[in-house]
Design a protein around this motif. Structure first.
Motif, PDB file in Angstrom:
ATOM      1  N   LYS A 145      -5.827  -5.457  -4.628  1.00 50.31           N
ATOM      2  CA  LYS A 145      -5.727  -6.024  -3.284  1.00 50.31           C
ATOM      3  C   LYS A 145      -4.297  -5.809  -2.770  1.00 50.31           C
ATOM      4  O   LYS A 145      -3.355  -5.716  -3.550  1.00 50.31           O
ATOM      5  CB  LYS A 145      -6.007  -7.541  -3.307  1.00 50.31           C
ATOM      6  CG  LYS A 145      -7.422  -7.924  -3.731  1.00 50.31           C
ATOM      7  CD  LYS A 145      -8.433  -7.661  -2.639  1.00 50.31           C
ATOM      8  CE  LYS A 145      -9.802  -8.242  -3.003  1.00 50.31           C
ATOM      9  NZ  LYS A 145     -10.811  -7.953  -1.983  1.00 50.31           N
ATOM     10  N   ARG A 146      -4.170  -5.731  -1.465  1.00 51.60           N
ATOM     11  CA  ARG A 146      -2.829  -5.619  -0.891  1.00 51.60           C
ATOM     12  C   ARG A 146      -2.053  -6.911  -1.119  1.00 51.60           C
ATOM     13  O   ARG A 146      -2.625  -8.002  -1.111  1.00 51.60           O
ATOM     14  CB  ARG A 146      -2.914  -5.319   0.611  1.00 51.60           C
ATOM     15  CG  ARG A 146      -3.497  -3.943   0.921  1.00 51.60           C
ATOM     16  CD  ARG A 146      -3.416  -3.630   2.411  1.00 51.60           C
ATOM     17  NE  ARG A 146      -3.878  -2.279   2.697  1.00 51.60           N
ATOM     18  CZ  ARG A 146      -4.945  -1.974   3.410  1.00 51.60           C
ATOM     19  NH1 ARG A 146      -5.694  -2.945   3.920  1.00 51.60           N
ATOM     20  NH2 ARG A 146      -5.282  -0.717   3.626  1.00 51.60           N
ATOM     21  N   SER A 147      -0.757  -6.787  -1.302  1.00 53.07           N
ATOM     22  CA  SER A 147       0.075  -7.951  -1.645  1.00 53.07           C
ATOM     23  C   SER A 147       0.412  -8.823  -0.445  1.00 53.07           C
ATOM     24  O   SER A 147       1.003  -9.889  -0.607  1.00 53.07           O
ATOM     25  CB  SER A 147       1.380  -7.483  -2.303  1.00 53.07           C
ATOM     26  OG  SER A 147       2.119  -6.656  -1.413  1.00 53.07           O
ATOM     27  N   ASP A 148       0.032  -8.386   0.771  1.00 55.01           N
ATOM     28  CA  ASP A 148       0.364  -9.187   1.958  1.00 55.01           C
ATOM     29  C   ASP A 148      -0.584 -10.361   2.158  1.00 55.01           C
ATOM     30  O   ASP A 148      -0.511 -11.068   3.172  1.00 55.01           O
ATOM     31  CB  ASP A 148       0.374  -8.310   3.208  1.00 55.01           C
ATOM     32  CG  ASP A 148      -0.990  -7.664   3.487  1.00 55.01           C
ATOM     33  OD1 ASP A 148      -1.963  -7.984   2.776  1.00 55.01           O
ATOM     34  OD2 ASP A 148      -1.059  -6.840   4.412  1.00 55.01           O
ATOM     35  N   GLY A 149      -1.478 -10.559   1.187  1.00 56.27           N
ATOM     36  CA  GLY A 149      -2.410 -11.682   1.282  1.00 56.27           C
ATOM     37  C   GLY A 149      -3.707 -11.332   1.961  1.00 56.27           C
ATOM     38  O   GLY A 149      -4.637 -12.140   1.984  1.00 56.27           O
ATOM     39  N   GLY A 150      -3.800 -10.114   2.506  1.00 57.47           N
ATOM     40  CA  GLY A 150      -5.044  -9.701   3.129  1.00 57.47           C
ATOM     41  C   GLY A 150      -6.130  -9.540   2.093  1.00 57.47           C
ATOM     42  O   GLY A 150      -5.865  -9.190   0.941  1.00 57.47           O
ATOM     43  N   ASN A 151      -7.357  -9.776   2.497  1.00 61.38           N
ATOM     44  CA  ASN A 151      -8.466  -9.745   1.540  1.00 61.38           C
ATOM     45  C   ASN A 151      -9.367  -8.540   1.764  1.00 61.38           C
ATOM     46  O   ASN A 151     -10.509  -8.522   1.312  1.00 61.38           O
ATOM     47  CB  ASN A 151      -9.283 -11.039   1.645  1.00 61.38           C
ATOM     48  CG  ASN A 151     -10.054 -11.320   0.362  1.00 61.38           C
ATOM     49  OD1 ASN A 151      -9.578 -11.033  -0.725  1.00 61.38           O
ATOM     50  ND2 ASN A 151     -11.256 -11.865   0.509  1.00 61.38           N
ATOM     51  N   ALA A 152      -8.852  -7.519   2.475  1.00 57.00           N
ATOM     52  CA  ALA A 152      -9.666  -6.344   2.771  1.00 57.00           C
ATOM     53  C   ALA A 152     -10.088  -5.643   1.491  1.00 57.00           C
ATOM     54  O   ALA A 152      -9.285  -5.467   0.565  1.00 57.00           O
ATOM     55  CB  ALA A 152      -8.879  -5.381   3.655  1.00 57.00           C
TER      56      ALA A 152
END
Length: 492
Positions: A145-152
């Motif tokens: 998962k991306r580390s920016d907190g996005g759940n894409a």
């Protein structure tokens, strides 16, 4: 024994031989991990009984002192490899439920080496895709998962997307993949693992569902360079059933591993500095150059002038060969059959319309067009001539260097659905990988670091014909210096 799924093939092999754990404990741990990770959609078929049966054979062999190279190691098998009595569908509706009565040479070699099978791995339909979104079973979801907190949901790459996700998520210590234009290397880069495409002909294509016969090549995907060497030794070898198989002894790649590159020259192709590639890709490439310099190699600038023609050349030759290879799926001999109307031709048309997905249809139509009367010389023959020039570029480059270093892919993993509407953007994923495929050269991706979003990026090594050892050794040098230990945080 939950910690077993975090070990490499070499660690499992050595620990099993030392009596630290049994092969059944290894198989049970991975079977449990596979069953608990169905949210990733990495496996299309699970075969826990196969893994346990091979494990029991390995435990008995250890008691007798009669072990094989992969005794005690369960593997995942891409759904492109024929496995006797187990669904082999190439990710397509047209082969749903097909259980071949025979075993591919590669999987037979792995079984003879003592390996068991955890199941069949999801993939782009007929290996046509770079994101595992063309599969009839639905997309594989990357464990990252991306580390920016996005759940894409992110792609694990393709076409060996299930293979890549399985290794990255600890659902198999090693897997088979296939690479026609980057389908081992690009997914390996996207999920932070290693993967090697050997010289064309090293691994038999017999029993592997064909996409583009002059390009398809099997190879391993694992956590480490050493594991790639171990698996590739077991997979390779001459096969009289494959007319393109190389009648050469299989080198002892693991025994030959060395990260000492003194006396080696590493080529840096100027044409691979492409406009629009994120700066962090080029920055990692520069770090890779310094890592190889630190290992004793001398970087030298080289030119591969026909690189810019590689993608269009590939997307003429590969679809042309695919249109020929996929003509066998007609609803007559095996797989899906739709009756349609209008007799035999109506049945052909209805079966293919229902059985093939959009991307496969697109490539069949492109391939049929470039092979048609009036266009054969203008497209296919011209592409073959350009392919010869690309191969010639590499031959000249290897007069100046021993290895070539490039990025593996022009970006980190992207979100599912982000590029499906634009085939050209999707095809550009293989811009760095395709030239080595057209030339039939060994090439490998090893993880080099993370991007700003915390996603893996890979470095790509290309070797001269039959120099898998040089590629593996340079990969080991990068692996040691990159110190890549990042793993996806479990959410599935």
């Amino acid at each position: 024994m939950a910690g077993l799924t975090g070990k490499t093939i070499a660690e499992l092999r050595d620990g099993f031989r030392a009596g630290e754990f049994s092969a059944r404990e290894i198989a049970t741990a991975f079977n449990d991990a596979v069953a608990a990770a169905r949210a990733l959609n990495a496996y299309t078929v699970e075969t826990p009984g196969d893994a346990l049966a091979a494990a029991d054979t390995a435990d008995n062999a250890r008691n007798r002192g009669d072990l094989q190279p992969l005794s005690g190691i369960p593997l995942g098998i891409k759904d492109l490899f024929a496995t006797a009595g187990v669904d082999t569908t190439s990710g397509s509706n047209i082969l749903k439920g097909f259980k071949p009565p025979y075993e591919s040479t590669v999987t037979l070699n792995l079984r003879r080496a003592g390996a068991g099978m955890l199941g069949k791995l999801n993939m782009d339909e007929f290996a046509m895709g770079s994101s595992n979104e063309t599969s009839a079973y639905g997309p594989v979801i990357s464990p990252w998962k991306r580390s920016d907190g996005g759940n894409a949901a992110l792609t694990p790459g393709g076409s060996s997307g299930g293979s890549a996700a399985a290794v990255a998520a600890g659902l198999a210590p090693g897997v088979t993949g296939t690479d026609t234009g980057g389908s081992i290397r690009q997914p390996a880069a996207f999920v932070g693992i290693s993967g090697i495409k050997p010289t064309y002909g090293r691994c038999s294509r017999w029993g592997v569902v064909a996409f583009a016969s002059s390009l398809d090549q099997a190879g391993p995907m694992t956590r480490t360079v050493r594991d790639c060497a171990i698996m590739l030794e077991a997979m390779s070898g001459f096969d009289p059933k494959d007319s393109t198989s190389l009648d050469l002894p299989v080198p002892h790649w693991e025994a030959g591993l060395s990260s000492d590159l003194r006396g080696k020259r590493v080529g840096i192709p100027r044409e691979y500095r492409i406009d629009g590639v994120p700066e962090e890709i080029n920055a990692l490439w520069d770090r890779g150059i310094e890592w190889l310099r630190d290992a004793g190699a001398e970087p030298v600038e080289i030119s591969l002038p026909h690189t810019k023609y590689a993608l269009p050349t590939y997307y003429i030759i590969a679809p042309a060969e695919a249109s020929s290879n996929l003509a066998r799926y007609d609803g007559v001999r095996y797989g899906m059959r739709e009756q349609g109307s209008g007799g035999l031709e109506g049945m052909y048309a209805a079966t293919r319309a229902a059985g093939f997905g959009a991307e496969v249809k697109r490539r069949i139509m492109i391939g049929t067009y470039v092979l048609s009367a009036g266009f054969y010389d203008a497209y296919f023959n011209k592409a073959q001539r350009v392919r010869a020039l690309i191969k010639q570029d590499f031959a000249r480059a290897f007069e100046q260097c021993d290895l070539i270093l490039t990025p593996t892919a022009p970006s980190a993993a992207f979100g599912l659905g982000e590029k499906m509407s634009d085939p050209l953007a999707m095809y550009l994923n293989d811009v760095f990988a395709v030239p080595a495929s057209l030339a039939g050269l060994p090439a490998m991706s090893v993880p080099g670091g993370l991007d700003a979003q915390g996603l893996p990026l890979g470095l790509h090594l290309i070797g001269n014909e039959l120099d898998e050892q040089g590629v593996l050794n340079a990969g080991l040098a990068i692996e040691e210096r990159a110190g890549f230990t990042a793993r996806p945080e479990k959410w599935w």
